[in-house]
Scaffold this motif. Sequence first.
Motif, short mmCIF file in Angstrom:
data_model
loop_
_atom_site.label_atom_id
_atom_site.label_comp_id
_atom_site.label_asym_id
_atom_site.label_seq_id
_atom_site.Cartn_x
_atom_site.Cartn_y
_atom_site.Cartn_z
N PRO A 13 0.81 -1.23 0.00
CA PRO A 13 0.00 0.00 0.00
C PRO A 13 0.84 1.27 0.00
O PRO A 13 0.48 2.27 -0.63
CB PRO A 13 -0.83 -0.12 1.28
CG PRO A 13 -0.90 -1.59 1.54
CD PRO A 13 0.45 -2.11 1.12
N LEU A 14 1.98 1.26 0.69
CA LEU A 14 2.87 2.41 0.70
C LEU A 14 3.42 2.65 -0.70
O LEU A 14 3.47 3.79 -1.17
CB LEU A 14 4.00 2.17 1.72
CG LEU A 14 5.06 3.25 1.88
CD1 LEU A 14 4.44 4.60 2.20
CD2 LEU A 14 6.04 2.84 2.95
N SER A 15 3.80 1.59 -1.37
CA SER A 15 4.31 1.70 -2.73
C SER A 15 3.25 2.30 -3.67
O SER A 15 3.56 3.17 -4.50
CB SER A 15 4.75 0.32 -3.22
OG SER A 15 5.35 0.41 -4.47
N LYS A 16 2.01 1.88 -3.51
CA LYS A 16 0.92 2.44 -4.34
C LYS A 16 0.75 3.93 -4.09
O LYS A 16 0.53 4.70 -5.02
CB LYS A 16 -0.39 1.70 -4.04
CG LYS A 16 -0.46 0.32 -4.63
CD LYS A 16 -1.78 -0.34 -4.30
CE LYS A 16 -1.83 -1.76 -4.82
NZ LYS A 16 -3.06 -2.46 -4.44
N LEU A 17 0.86 4.34 -2.83
CA LEU A 17 0.74 5.77 -2.51
C LEU A 17 1.86 6.57 -3.16
O LEU A 17 1.63 7.69 -3.63
CB LEU A 17 0.77 5.97 -0.99
CG LEU A 17 -0.47 5.56 -0.23
CD1 LEU A 17 -0.20 5.57 1.26
CD2 LEU A 17 -1.66 6.45 -0.58
N LEU A 18 3.06 6.03 -3.17
CA LEU A 18 4.19 6.74 -3.77
C LEU A 18 3.95 7.05 -5.23
O LEU A 18 4.38 8.09 -5.73
CB LEU A 18 5.47 5.92 -3.63
CG LEU A 18 6.04 5.80 -2.23
CD1 LEU A 18 7.20 4.80 -2.22
CD2 LEU A 18 6.48 7.15 -1.72
N ARG A 19 3.25 6.16 -5.91
CA ARG A 19 3.01 6.34 -7.34
C ARG A 19 2.00 7.44 -7.63
O ARG A 19 1.88 7.89 -8.76
CB ARG A 19 2.58 5.02 -7.96
CG ARG A 19 3.69 3.98 -7.93
CD ARG A 19 3.29 2.69 -8.62
NE ARG A 19 4.20 1.65 -8.18
CZ ARG A 19 3.83 0.53 -7.57
NH1 ARG A 19 2.57 0.28 -7.35
NH2 ARG A 19 4.73 -0.36 -7.20
N THR A 20 1.28 7.88 -6.59
CA THR A 20 0.30 8.95 -6.77
C THR A 20 0.80 10.29 -6.27
O THR A 20 0.19 11.31 -6.52
CB THR A 20 -1.02 8.63 -6.03
OG1 THR A 20 -0.80 8.70 -4.62
CG2 THR A 20 -1.54 7.25 -6.40
N LEU A 21 1.92 10.29 -5.58
CA LEU A 21 2.45 11.48 -4.92
C LEU A 21 2.98 12.47 -5.94
O LEU A 21 3.64 12.11 -6.91
CB LEU A 21 3.58 11.03 -3.99
CG LEU A 21 4.09 11.98 -2.94
CD1 LEU A 21 2.98 12.44 -2.02
CD2 LEU A 21 5.16 11.28 -2.13
N THR A 22 2.67 13.75 -5.71
CA THR A 22 3.17 14.82 -6.58
C THR A 22 4.06 15.75 -5.77
O THR A 22 3.94 15.84 -4.55
CB THR A 22 1.99 15.62 -7.17
OG1 THR A 22 1.22 16.17 -6.10
CG2 THR A 22 1.11 14.72 -8.05
N PRO A 23 4.99 16.44 -6.43
CA PRO A 23 5.93 17.31 -5.72
C PRO A 23 5.25 18.35 -4.81
O PRO A 23 5.77 18.69 -3.76
CB PRO A 23 6.73 17.98 -6.82
CG PRO A 23 6.69 17.00 -7.95
CD PRO A 23 5.32 16.37 -7.87
N ASP A 24 4.07 18.84 -5.21
CA ASP A 24 3.41 19.85 -4.39
C ASP A 24 2.88 19.29 -3.07
O ASP A 24 2.52 20.04 -2.17
CB ASP A 24 2.28 20.53 -5.18
CG ASP A 24 1.20 19.56 -5.59
OD1 ASP A 24 1.53 18.53 -6.21
OD2 ASP A 24 0.02 19.83 -5.31
N GLN A 25 2.86 17.96 -2.93
CA GLN A 25 2.38 17.35 -1.69
C GLN A 25 3.50 17.13 -0.67
O GLN A 25 3.23 16.71 0.46
CB GLN A 25 1.70 16.01 -2.00
CG GLN A 25 0.43 16.17 -2.81
CD GLN A 25 -0.12 14.83 -3.26
OE1 GLN A 25 0.59 14.00 -3.83
NE2 GLN A 25 -1.40 14.62 -3.00
N LEU A 26 4.74 17.43 -1.02
CA LEU A 26 5.87 17.18 -0.12
C LEU A 26 5.79 17.98 1.18
O LEU A 26 6.33 17.56 2.19
CB LEU A 26 7.19 17.46 -0.82
CG LEU A 26 7.60 16.46 -1.90
CD1 LEU A 26 8.84 16.95 -2.63
CD2 LEU A 26 7.83 15.09 -1.30
N THR A 27 5.13 19.10 1.15
CA THR A 27 5.05 19.92 2.36
C THR A 27 3.79 19.66 3.18
O THR A 27 3.59 20.31 4.21
CB THR A 27 5.12 21.42 1.99
OG1 THR A 27 4.06 21.71 1.08
CG2 THR A 27 6.46 21.77 1.36
#
Length: 192
Positions: A13-27
């Motif tokens: 599940p963590l791996s799946k979340l990483l694939r949806t992450l965008t740079p603007d969500q880092l903060t």
Amino acid sequence: MSETERVARAAEPLSKLLRTLTPDQLTAPTPCAEFDVRALLNHLLFWGPSLIGAARKESVGPAAAAESDVDLTAGDWPAALDTQLADLATAWRDPEAWQGSTHMGGPTELPAALVGGMVVGELIVHGWDLAHALGTTADWDDDLLRYAFEETTATADQGRAMGIYGPEIPIAADAPLLDRILGLTGRDPAGR
């Protein structure tokens, strides 16, 4: 459930979340007061080599860079962490990873099965942290959550003494297993 698949199932599940992450969500803030998403990913990248080394019975320190110095601005961070999660799952698929004793980034020998349980718990809890930060959910099967709950229950006091977990948040005994795991680690399942 085969113990050799536990880490892979916790990481998925963590791996799946990483694939949806965008740079603007880092903060985006996470339920861990000291971590935004960037710091959480740094934490995972920093400790990954030690957790992989533990499965291989190698004493490997954390990543060479300081935890706060892992560079996630270059755009390859999701792939780097996803690769690390795959390597972690592969290392813990070896039945010998769960046997005997090992080290987890330091000189202290620990039972390998205990370390494996800690790895599973770490992936589930930080997977939930990331999902919560992104406003979504992550799901693990009940067998894996039952295992993680038992392992977390057995090590929670030690985790609190080491400052890894916050004070326990009381959760009803009939609450979902994930909520009970989160409460043991000092997280409020409602994200407050």
